[in-house]
Write a protein that holds these residues in place. Sequence first.
Motif, PDB file in Angstrom:
ATOM      1  N   SER A   1     -51.929   6.553 -21.118  1.00  0.00           N
ATOM      2  CA  SER A   1     -51.991   6.106 -19.734  1.00  0.00           C
ATOM      3  C   SER A   1     -50.670   6.355 -19.037  1.00  0.00           C
ATOM      4  O   SER A   1     -49.611   6.443 -19.679  1.00  0.00           O
ATOM      5  CB  SER A   1     -52.325   4.611 -19.702  1.00  0.00           C
ATOM      6  OG  SER A   1     -52.560   4.165 -18.396  1.00  0.00           O
ATOM      7  N   TYR A   2     -50.731   6.504 -17.698  1.00  0.00           N
ATOM      8  CA  TYR A   2     -49.531   6.662 -16.885  1.00  0.00           C
ATOM      9  C   TYR A   2     -49.470   5.548 -15.844  1.00  0.00           C
ATOM     10  O   TYR A   2     -50.468   5.234 -15.208  1.00  0.00           O
ATOM     11  CB  TYR A   2     -49.531   7.994 -16.130  1.00  0.00           C
ATOM     12  CG  TYR A   2     -49.633   9.225 -16.981  1.00  0.00           C
ATOM     13  CD1 TYR A   2     -48.918   9.350 -18.175  1.00  0.00           C
ATOM     14  CD2 TYR A   2     -50.445  10.295 -16.595  1.00  0.00           C
ATOM     15  CE1 TYR A   2     -49.007  10.490 -18.949  1.00  0.00           C
ATOM     16  CE2 TYR A   2     -50.543  11.441 -17.356  1.00  0.00           C
ATOM     17  CZ  TYR A   2     -49.836  11.536 -18.537  1.00  0.00           C
ATOM     18  OH  TYR A   2     -49.926  12.664 -19.307  1.00  0.00           O
ATOM     19  N   SER A   3     -48.280   4.986 -15.638  1.00  0.00           N
ATOM     20  CA  SER A   3     -48.074   4.033 -14.548  1.00  0.00           C
ATOM     21  C   SER A   3     -47.894   4.829 -13.255  1.00  0.00           C
ATOM     22  O   SER A   3     -47.667   6.045 -13.289  1.00  0.00           O
ATOM     23  CB  SER A   3     -46.828   3.196 -14.818  1.00  0.00           C
ATOM     24  OG  SER A   3     -45.664   4.008 -14.699  1.00  0.00           O
ATOM     25  N   PRO A   4     -47.963   4.164 -12.093  1.00  0.00           N
ATOM     26  CA  PRO A   4     -47.751   4.885 -10.835  1.00  0.00           C
ATOM     27  C   PRO A   4     -46.414   5.624 -10.783  1.00  0.00           C
ATOM     28  O   PRO A   4     -46.347   6.771 -10.343  1.00  0.00           O
ATOM     29  CB  PRO A   4     -47.822   3.785  -9.779  1.00  0.00           C
ATOM     30  CG  PRO A   4     -48.704   2.738 -10.388  1.00  0.00           C
ATOM     31  CD  PRO A   4     -48.369   2.760 -11.854  1.00  0.00           C
ATOM     32  N   SER A   5     -45.355   4.968 -11.224  1.00  0.00           N
ATOM     33  CA  SER A   5     -44.045   5.620 -11.172  1.00  0.00           C
ATOM     34  C   SER A   5     -43.968   6.775 -12.161  1.00  0.00           C
ATOM     35  O   SER A   5     -43.286   7.777 -11.894  1.00  0.00           O
ATOM     36  CB  SER A   5     -42.932   4.600 -11.468  1.00  0.00           C
ATOM     37  OG  SER A   5     -43.119   4.006 -12.745  1.00  0.00           O
ATOM     38  N   GLU A   6     -44.649   6.672 -13.289  1.00  0.00           N
ATOM     39  CA  GLU A   6     -44.674   7.783 -14.247  1.00  0.00           C
ATOM     40  C   GLU A   6     -45.418   8.985 -13.678  1.00  0.00           C
ATOM     41  O   GLU A   6     -45.043  10.137 -13.934  1.00  0.00           O
ATOM     42  CB  GLU A   6     -45.325   7.331 -15.563  1.00  0.00           C
ATOM     43  CG  GLU A   6     -44.441   6.441 -16.409  1.00  0.00           C
ATOM     44  CD  GLU A   6     -45.165   5.876 -17.618  1.00  0.00           C
ATOM     45  OE1 GLU A   6     -44.488   5.614 -18.645  1.00  0.00           O
ATOM     46  OE2 GLU A   6     -46.401   5.671 -17.549  1.00  0.00           O
ATOM     47  N   VAL A   7     -46.462   8.732 -12.895  1.00  0.00           N
ATOM     48  CA  VAL A   7     -47.168   9.835 -12.240  1.00  0.00           C
ATOM     49  C   VAL A   7     -46.228  10.552 -11.279  1.00  0.00           C
ATOM     50  O   VAL A   7     -46.176  11.794 -11.238  1.00  0.00           O
ATOM     51  CB  VAL A   7     -48.419   9.325 -11.492  1.00  0.00           C
ATOM     52  CG1 VAL A   7     -49.022  10.435 -10.630  1.00  0.00           C
ATOM     53  CG2 VAL A   7     -49.460   8.824 -12.476  1.00  0.00           C
ATOM     54  N   VAL A   8     -45.465   9.794 -10.494  1.00  0.00           N
ATOM     55  CA  VAL A   8     -44.509  10.387  -9.552  1.00  0.00           C
ATOM     56  C   VAL A   8     -43.516  11.278 -10.297  1.00  0.00           C
ATOM     57  O   VAL A   8     -43.224  12.410  -9.872  1.00  0.00           O
ATOM     58  CB  VAL A   8     -43.763   9.287  -8.768  1.00  0.00           C
ATOM     59  CG1 VAL A   8     -42.645   9.893  -7.919  1.00  0.00           C
ATOM     60  CG2 VAL A   8     -44.732   8.519  -7.888  1.00  0.00           C
TER      61      VAL A   8
END
Length: 580
Positions: A50-57
């Motif tokens: 899974s990715y957090s929102p900041s990790e996606v950025v």
Amino acid sequence: MVFTPPSSAGELPPIPDNIPISEFMLSESHGRTPFNQSRHPYTCGISGRSYSPSEVVTRVEHLSRALSKEFNWQPNQGTEWDKVLGVFSLNTIDTLPLSWATHRLGGVVSPANAAYSAAELKHQLLDSKATALFTCLPLLSTALEAASMAGLPKNRIYLIELPPQITEGAKAPGYKTLENFVQEGSALPVLENLNWGPGEGTRRTAFLCYSSGTSGLPKGVKISHRNVIANVLQISSFEQSWRDHLSAGSKTPYTEVSLGLLPQSHIYALVVICHVGTFRGDQTIVLPKFEMKSYLTAIQNFKISALFLVPPIIIAMLRNHEVCSKFDLSSVTSLFTGAAPLGMETAADFQKVYPGVTIRQGYGLTETCTVVSSTHPTDIFLGSSGCLVPGFEARIVTPEGQEVTAYDTPGELVVRSPSVVLGYLNNEKATKETFEDGWMRTGDEAVVRLSPKNVEHIFIVDRIKELIKVKGLQVAPAELEAHLLTHPAVADCAVIAIPDASAGEVPKAIVTKSVSAGTDDEAIAKSIMKHVEDHKARHKWLKGGVRFVDAVPKSPSGKILRRLLRDQEKEARRRAGVKL
């Protein structure tokens, strides 16, 4: 008469036209749910990664740097057509980060159906002029064959990793992976931001999705950045009052866990699930493909509350209720269906089995960048496609060109919206036939009816277009007819849709045999069906069979009389005692 959304549909906020989708989705400046109040946008339903929102950025930024270096794509140099990236893959949690990294550079993403044959993929690669292709291990052989035919070099093919449970531990040495790009980009310098003036987001293509239209090979639909942004805001605004109701008394906005099973190459999943969900702070549980056990397991393990489905999966759940009952599906509170109509009877049957699930239906097309109308949770009207979402206008027009002004009177649905796309790539004729003065001819016959709450709802009653929809995927009869005519036993032919309990519709060929065909109809039919299976994607196969006729009925102008053929098939099924 122009129909408009009801007052309860909400207000459409201003739509930015000077930013790319990547900035709209990855910044808190444009109305998306703040990162600290959002769930993880994408989680693999097989591996749990899974990715957090900041990790996606971060992944998008690193990917864009590495793509820039690999292809010499600079954010503010050239046009989007110098930076076209093909994506031919099963669903992954990296599909959208890859897309947004391309948009960060001002490029175009052209997603291809994972069910495509090599010949079909070749057409899209050539037509889009894709510079490179990202694929996945299970589709690599098809991608290589298509790339070879399209003249795309092998060193421009890259892999998106899938869970080892899907690839069974297999590897493909020598191919650069998406993860390699992310790692490489982490050490590269920061890129300059896109410097767009007013209207750039309206003019520039972001996604080039392929739609079968009504004839010939699939056509590239040019979807602008503003088109996607508009529909995200339209859907979000439409449902905001309901979400506010659900979050009443809470310090944080309501978010949900949704199912990401439908193909990310299809406009329904691409916009409604992958963009709207992320914008609203939802978590999407991504599954590479449909398999009943993994689907039910994901719902149970991740406590999925919102199912985004197509009618064949709903029918499969009803038929396999005994299997479904072994899993805990109590977390599911809503079901949204689209891509093909869900019959009122099927919806009612599902409601009986799962009384706690709200059933909603939407209507849209690739050419409208998805949702035109949708069921509001407070106004369920089974069988309808809901009411217009904010920003849409609609007209009902008779074949004679007269505007319908009365309820329950059929005609072609014509719509206008900021989400209506730019047109078709390199096809002025089709663009002029479909789009005029901002209005789009849907090719679908519709009526407007009042719900019990006195709200105008759109009902799609027939298709003026001759498309066949197999499990929500488009099949153009003309494409199959052209292919069938290359078989030595076929002198003339027509392809029509016949009903199918699990797929909704399947293609059936009506064939006039050539003089040299012979008399063994069974063998000839099998040969014709294999001819299609050898060259076309599975959903285009002649699952409805082959029927031989002395002559294919046509009008004086040479147009195939498909309605007559459909009526003949319906009568034959009635006589055979088949439930219609």
